[in-house]
Design a protein around this motif. Structure first.
Motif, PDB file in Angstrom:
ATOM      1  N   HIS A 171       3.531 -56.047  26.927  1.00 43.82           N
ATOM      2  CA  HIS A 171       3.306 -56.426  28.313  1.00 43.82           C
ATOM      3  C   HIS A 171       3.186 -57.946  28.444  1.00 43.82           C
ATOM      4  O   HIS A 171       3.744 -58.555  29.359  1.00 43.82           O
ATOM      5  CB  HIS A 171       2.057 -55.759  28.890  1.00 43.82           C
ATOM      6  CG  HIS A 171       1.784 -56.174  30.292  1.00 43.82           C
ATOM      7  ND1 HIS A 171       0.856 -57.143  30.615  1.00 43.82           N
ATOM      8  CD2 HIS A 171       2.356 -55.801  31.462  1.00 43.82           C
ATOM      9  CE1 HIS A 171       0.853 -57.328  31.920  1.00 43.82           C
ATOM     10  NE2 HIS A 171       1.754 -56.534  32.460  1.00 43.82           N
ATOM     11  N   THR A 172       2.480 -58.573  27.524  1.00 39.80           N
ATOM     12  CA  THR A 172       2.352 -60.034  27.539  1.00 39.80           C
ATOM     13  C   THR A 172       3.717 -60.685  27.336  1.00 39.80           C
ATOM     14  O   THR A 172       4.045 -61.672  28.000  1.00 39.80           O
ATOM     15  CB  THR A 172       1.332 -60.497  26.482  1.00 39.80           C
ATOM     16  OG1 THR A 172       0.075 -59.885  26.775  1.00 39.80           O
ATOM     17  CG2 THR A 172       1.192 -62.012  26.467  1.00 39.80           C
ATOM     18  N   ASN A 173       4.517 -60.128  26.430  1.00 40.64           N
ATOM     19  CA  ASN A 173       5.870 -60.661  26.231  1.00 40.64           C
ATOM     20  C   ASN A 173       6.691 -60.560  27.515  1.00 40.64           C
ATOM     21  O   ASN A 173       7.371 -61.518  27.900  1.00 40.64           O
ATOM     22  CB  ASN A 173       6.581 -59.931  25.093  1.00 40.64           C
ATOM     23  CG  ASN A 173       6.001 -60.249  23.740  1.00 40.64           C
ATOM     24  OD1 ASN A 173       5.403 -61.291  23.540  1.00 40.64           O
ATOM     25  ND2 ASN A 173       6.160 -59.329  22.805  1.00 40.64           N
ATOM     26  N   LEU A 174       6.623 -59.422  28.178  1.00 37.42           N
ATOM     27  CA  LEU A 174       7.348 -59.231  29.438  1.00 37.42           C
ATOM     28  C   LEU A 174       6.856 -60.216  30.490  1.00 37.42           C
ATOM     29  O   LEU A 174       7.645 -60.903  31.146  1.00 37.42           O
ATOM     30  CB  LEU A 174       7.166 -57.796  29.931  1.00 37.42           C
ATOM     31  CG  LEU A 174       7.724 -57.492  31.321  1.00 37.42           C
ATOM     32  CD1 LEU A 174       9.242 -57.601  31.322  1.00 37.42           C
ATOM     33  CD2 LEU A 174       7.268 -56.112  31.771  1.00 37.42           C
ATOM     34  N   TYR A 175       5.547 -60.294  30.618  1.00 41.56           N
ATOM     35  CA  TYR A 175       4.926 -61.179  31.608  1.00 41.56           C
ATOM     36  C   TYR A 175       5.307 -62.634  31.368  1.00 41.56           C
ATOM     37  O   TYR A 175       5.691 -63.347  32.277  1.00 41.56           O
ATOM     38  CB  TYR A 175       3.408 -60.965  31.522  1.00 41.56           C
ATOM     39  CG  TYR A 175       2.568 -62.026  32.136  1.00 41.56           C
ATOM     40  CD1 TYR A 175       2.369 -62.075  33.507  1.00 41.56           C
ATOM     41  CD2 TYR A 175       1.954 -62.990  31.342  1.00 41.56           C
ATOM     42  CE1 TYR A 175       1.581 -63.059  34.081  1.00 41.56           C
ATOM     43  CE2 TYR A 175       1.174 -63.972  31.903  1.00 41.56           C
ATOM     44  CZ  TYR A 175       0.987 -64.001  33.277  1.00 41.56           C
ATOM     45  OH  TYR A 175       0.216 -64.978  33.829  1.00 41.56           O
ATOM     46  N   TRP A 176       5.233 -63.098  30.115  1.00 42.15           N
ATOM     47  CA  TRP A 176       5.499 -64.507  29.841  1.00 42.15           C
ATOM     48  C   TRP A 176       6.988 -64.826  29.946  1.00 42.15           C
ATOM     49  O   TRP A 176       7.365 -65.946  30.285  1.00 42.15           O
ATOM     50  CB  TRP A 176       4.929 -64.942  28.486  1.00 42.15           C
ATOM     51  CG  TRP A 176       4.858 -66.429  28.447  1.00 42.15           C
ATOM     52  CD1 TRP A 176       5.651 -67.276  27.733  1.00 42.15           C
ATOM     53  CD2 TRP A 176       4.007 -67.263  29.237  1.00 42.15           C
ATOM     54  NE1 TRP A 176       5.338 -68.578  28.008  1.00 42.15           N
ATOM     55  CE2 TRP A 176       4.312 -68.599  28.942  1.00 42.15           C
ATOM     56  CE3 TRP A 176       3.000 -66.997  30.160  1.00 42.15           C
ATOM     57  CZ2 TRP A 176       3.670 -69.678  29.537  1.00 42.15           C
ATOM     58  CZ3 TRP A 176       2.351 -68.069  30.746  1.00 42.15           C
ATOM     59  CH2 TRP A 176       2.690 -69.384  30.433  1.00 42.15           C
ATOM     60  N   SER A 177       7.842 -63.850  29.713  1.00 47.02           N
ATOM     61  CA  SER A 177       9.279 -64.108  29.795  1.00 47.02           C
ATOM     62  C   SER A 177       9.717 -64.416  31.221  1.00 47.02           C
ATOM     63  O   SER A 177      10.772 -65.001  31.428  1.00 47.02           O
ATOM     64  CB  SER A 177      10.078 -62.914  29.252  1.00 47.02           C
ATOM     65  OG  SER A 177       9.949 -61.795  30.110  1.00 47.02           O
TER      66      SER A 177
END
Length: 186
Positions: free
Chosen positions: A157-163
């Motif tokens: 989720h953090t990867n998705l959010y930061w992307s």
């Protein structure tokens, strides 16, 4: 494309990869190995490696839990920034260290995803830095007993959010360890 003038360099920011922080972290060994790969690559390419080390009442400075994991060893010339807050910029020397190195772009790895990593990414971004998160080189412990999702959900989720982060004149994004290019922005 950082908004910070005359700071063309990149640094690998290694956040809180400490014994007591990652001992029970999700996919600990794989994440530490990826961090090690990136440290070696940065050193070969003469990219600054900047270490961040947290301390507080539960992670006492000088204790075994406070120490950087044994698989990773800071070199004497590599800056080590002590911190007491989630954001590695808050009440630390990090900004002056990065300024002295001419850094305007950060590649961020370490722990914990849902605390110090996210806080530091945001701290960098609002200060004008380009900030790239290495998607397979950050981790967190299980905080489900306090109502958080499990690490296997927090990390992607953090990867998705930061992307998807955007701001005028700055770049954010994610990249896998194998695709990190210290000369190219996200």
């Amino acid at each position: 494309m950082t908004t910070i003038e005359n700071r063309p360099s990149t640094a690998l920011l290694v956040v809180d990869v400490q014994n007591g922080v990652v001992e029970a972290a999700h996919t600990r060994d794989a994440v530490v190995a990826n961090v090690g790969i990136l440290i070696d690559k940065a050193r070969r390419e003469q990219v600054a490696v900047v270490w961040v080390q947290h301390s507080d009442d539960e992670l006492a400075s000088g204790s075994e839990d406070w120490r950087i994991v044994p698989e990773l060893t800071p070199r004497g010339a590599e800056p080590l920034v002590g911190k007491s807050y989630g954001d590695a910029f808050e009440d630390t020397i990090l900004e002056s260290v990065l300024s002295g190195l001419g850094v305007g772009r950060l590649i961020v790895v370490g722990a914990e995803t849902d605390a110090c990593i996210r806080s530091t990414l945001h701290g960098a971004f609002v200060r004008g830095y380009d900030a790239t998160l290495v998607s397979d080189a950050h981790t967190t412990g299980d905080k489900t007993e306090w109502g958080a999702p499990p690490p296997a959900q927090v990390i992607p989720h953090t990867n998705l959010y930061w992307s998807g982060q955007e701001a005028p004149g700055r770049r954010a994004g994610t990249v896998e360890t194998k695709d990190v290019d210290f000369g190219v922005t996200a």
